[in-house]
Design a protein around this motif. Sequence first.
Motif, PDB file in Angstrom:
ATOM      1  N   PRO A  16      11.869  -3.692  -7.632  1.00 47.60           N
ATOM      2  CA  PRO A  16      12.712  -4.863  -7.354  1.00 47.60           C
ATOM      3  C   PRO A  16      11.866  -6.097  -7.027  1.00 47.60           C
ATOM      4  CG  PRO A  16      13.527  -2.926  -6.217  1.00 47.60           C
ATOM      5  CD  PRO A  16      12.190  -2.560  -6.779  1.00 47.60           C
ATOM      6  N   THR A  17      12.135  -7.170  -7.735  1.00 48.06           N
ATOM      7  CA  THR A  17      11.348  -8.394  -7.598  1.00 48.06           C
ATOM      8  C   THR A  17      12.263  -9.613  -7.598  1.00 48.06           C
ATOM      9  OG1 THR A  17       9.519  -7.358  -8.804  1.00 48.06           O
ATOM     10  CG2 THR A  17       9.475  -9.751  -8.624  1.00 48.06           C
ATOM     11  N   VAL A  18      12.019 -10.498  -6.644  1.00 45.77           N
ATOM     12  CA  VAL A  18      12.661 -11.810  -6.619  1.00 45.77           C
ATOM     13  C   VAL A  18      11.643 -12.775  -7.221  1.00 45.77           C
ATOM     14  CG1 VAL A  18      13.710 -13.583  -5.164  1.00 45.77           C
ATOM     15  CG2 VAL A  18      13.828 -11.186  -4.481  1.00 45.77           C
ATOM     16  N   TYR A  19      12.098 -13.684  -8.060  1.00 46.19           N
ATOM     17  CA  TYR A  19      11.147 -14.579  -8.723  1.00 46.19           C
ATOM     18  C   TYR A  19      11.720 -15.981  -8.846  1.00 46.19           C
ATOM     19  CZ  TYR A  19      14.014 -13.706 -12.880  1.00 46.19           C
ATOM     20  OH  TYR A  19      15.056 -13.611 -13.772  1.00 46.19           O
ATOM     21  N   THR A  46      15.139  -8.994 -10.428  1.00 47.49           N
ATOM     22  CA  THR A  46      15.050  -8.021 -11.510  1.00 47.49           C
ATOM     23  C   THR A  46      14.421  -6.734 -11.002  1.00 47.49           C
ATOM     24  OG1 THR A  46      14.228  -7.646 -13.759  1.00 47.49           O
ATOM     25  CG2 THR A  46      12.786  -8.866 -12.273  1.00 47.49           C
ATOM     26  N   SER A  47      14.645  -5.668 -11.731  1.00 46.56           N
ATOM     27  CA  SER A  47      13.970  -4.417 -11.420  1.00 46.56           C
ATOM     28  C   SER A  47      12.732  -4.230 -12.293  1.00 46.56           C
ATOM     29  CB  SER A  47      14.928  -3.228 -11.616  1.00 46.56           C
ATOM     30  OG  SER A  47      15.339  -3.165 -12.960  1.00 46.56           O
ATOM     31  N   PHE A 103       6.752 -15.068  -7.026  1.00 45.66           N
ATOM     32  CA  PHE A 103       7.515 -13.824  -7.050  1.00 45.66           C
ATOM     33  C   PHE A 103       7.147 -12.979  -5.841  1.00 45.66           C
ATOM     34  CE2 PHE A 103       3.703 -12.763  -9.417  1.00 45.66           C
ATOM     35  CZ  PHE A 103       3.409 -11.454  -9.065  1.00 45.66           C
ATOM     36  N   GLN A 104       8.078 -12.095  -5.488  1.00 44.24           N
ATOM     37  CA  GLN A 104       7.900 -11.206  -4.344  1.00 44.24           C
ATOM     38  C   GLN A 104       8.466  -9.839  -4.743  1.00 44.24           C
ATOM     39  OE1 GLN A 104      10.484 -11.907  -0.891  1.00 44.24           O
ATOM     40  NE2 GLN A 104       8.648 -11.743   0.368  1.00 44.24           N
ATOM     41  N   SER A 105       7.597  -8.828  -4.789  1.00 42.68           N
ATOM     42  CA  SER A 105       8.008  -7.481  -5.172  1.00 42.68           C
ATOM     43  C   SER A 105       8.090  -6.576  -3.960  1.00 42.68           C
ATOM     44  CB  SER A 105       6.995  -6.882  -6.159  1.00 42.68           C
ATOM     45  OG  SER A 105       6.969  -7.617  -7.341  1.00 42.68           O
ATOM     46  N   MET A 161      16.372  -2.615  -4.153  1.00 43.26           N
ATOM     47  CA  MET A 161      17.092  -3.617  -4.937  1.00 43.26           C
ATOM     48  C   MET A 161      18.040  -4.393  -4.032  1.00 43.26           C
ATOM     49  SD  MET A 161      16.893  -4.914  -7.753  1.00 43.26           S
ATOM     50  CE  MET A 161      17.517  -5.432  -9.299  1.00 43.26           C
ATOM     51  N   GLU A 162      18.647  -3.717  -3.070  1.00 47.14           N
ATOM     52  CA  GLU A 162      19.552  -4.401  -2.131  1.00 47.14           C
ATOM     53  C   GLU A 162      18.809  -5.486  -1.344  1.00 47.14           C
ATOM     54  OE1 GLU A 162      19.274  -1.006  -2.343  1.00 47.14           O
ATOM     55  OE2 GLU A 162      21.149  -0.671  -3.444  1.00 47.14           O
ATOM     56  N   GLU A 163      17.581  -5.166  -0.904  1.00 49.32           N
ATOM     57  CA  GLU A 163      16.776  -6.155  -0.181  1.00 49.32           C
ATOM     58  C   GLU A 163      16.402  -7.323  -1.083  1.00 49.32           C
ATOM     59  OE1 GLU A 163      14.398  -3.359   3.031  1.00 49.32           O
ATOM     60  OE2 GLU A 163      13.711  -3.409   0.949  1.00 49.32           O
ATOM     61  N   ALA A 164      16.049  -7.020  -2.323  1.00 49.50           N
ATOM     62  CA  ALA A 164      15.678  -8.073  -3.271  1.00 49.50           C
ATOM     63  C   ALA A 164      16.860  -8.994  -3.560  1.00 49.50           C
ATOM     64  CB  ALA A 164      15.143  -7.454  -4.563  1.00 49.50           C
ATOM     65  N   ILE A 165      18.035  -8.419  -3.735  1.00 46.33           N
ATOM     66  CA  ILE A 165      19.234  -9.230  -3.983  1.00 46.33           C
ATOM     67  C   ILE A 165      19.552 -10.096  -2.768  1.00 46.33           C
ATOM     68  CG2 ILE A 165      21.741  -9.104  -4.344  1.00 46.33           C
ATOM     69  CD1 ILE A 165      21.154  -6.606  -6.124  1.00 46.33           C
ATOM     70  N   ARG A 166      19.406  -9.528  -1.590  1.00 47.58           N
ATOM     71  CA  ARG A 166      19.644 -10.289  -0.358  1.00 47.58           C
ATOM     72  C   ARG A 166      18.679 -11.476  -0.265  1.00 47.58           C
ATOM     73  NH1 ARG A 166      20.854  -6.177   2.477  1.00 47.58           N
ATOM     74  NH2 ARG A 166      18.741  -5.486   2.954  1.00 47.58           N
ATOM     75  N   ARG A 167      17.388 -11.239  -0.601  1.00 50.26           N
ATOM     76  CA  ARG A 167      16.374 -12.299  -0.564  1.00 50.26           C
ATOM     77  C   ARG A 167      16.677 -13.366  -1.624  1.00 50.26           C
ATOM     78  NH1 ARG A 167      12.826 -15.363   2.197  1.00 50.26           N
ATOM     79  NH2 ARG A 167      10.772 -15.426   1.252  1.00 50.26           N
TER      80      ARG A 167
END
Length: 111
Positions: free
Chosen positions: A7-10, A25-26, A55-57, A61-67
């Motif tokens: 899980p990555t926020v970008y 994205t995953s 980006f932050q990996s 996925m729940e944490e990434a979506i929250r971020r």
Amino acid sequence: MQRDFDPTVYILASHRNGTLYVGVTSNLLQRLYQHRSGLIDGFAKDYGIQRLVWFQSGGSMEEAIRREKQIKKWNRPWKINLIEQANPDWRDLAVDLGFDPLESRRIDGAP
């Protein structure tokens, strides 16, 4: 055990200080390919936003979506500060991940 996803926020940008897109994205490499190839219809494609600037990996996925949702609510200066803390020159970090450099679309020739 190897994970099939990360899980990555970008954040993508059209150019330095340009239009920003925040996503999650995953599979970052696959998503970057999709953005750069124009395979994903929507805001990023419409505005030519393809340059990976942050980006932050890690985590779930729940944490990434929250971020992602948190960052999307931020005002623009906060997002720019986040980018510039880790990437002050707004380099295209996708190049470090094996992608070809993007051609600049700026009229004034700025990166």
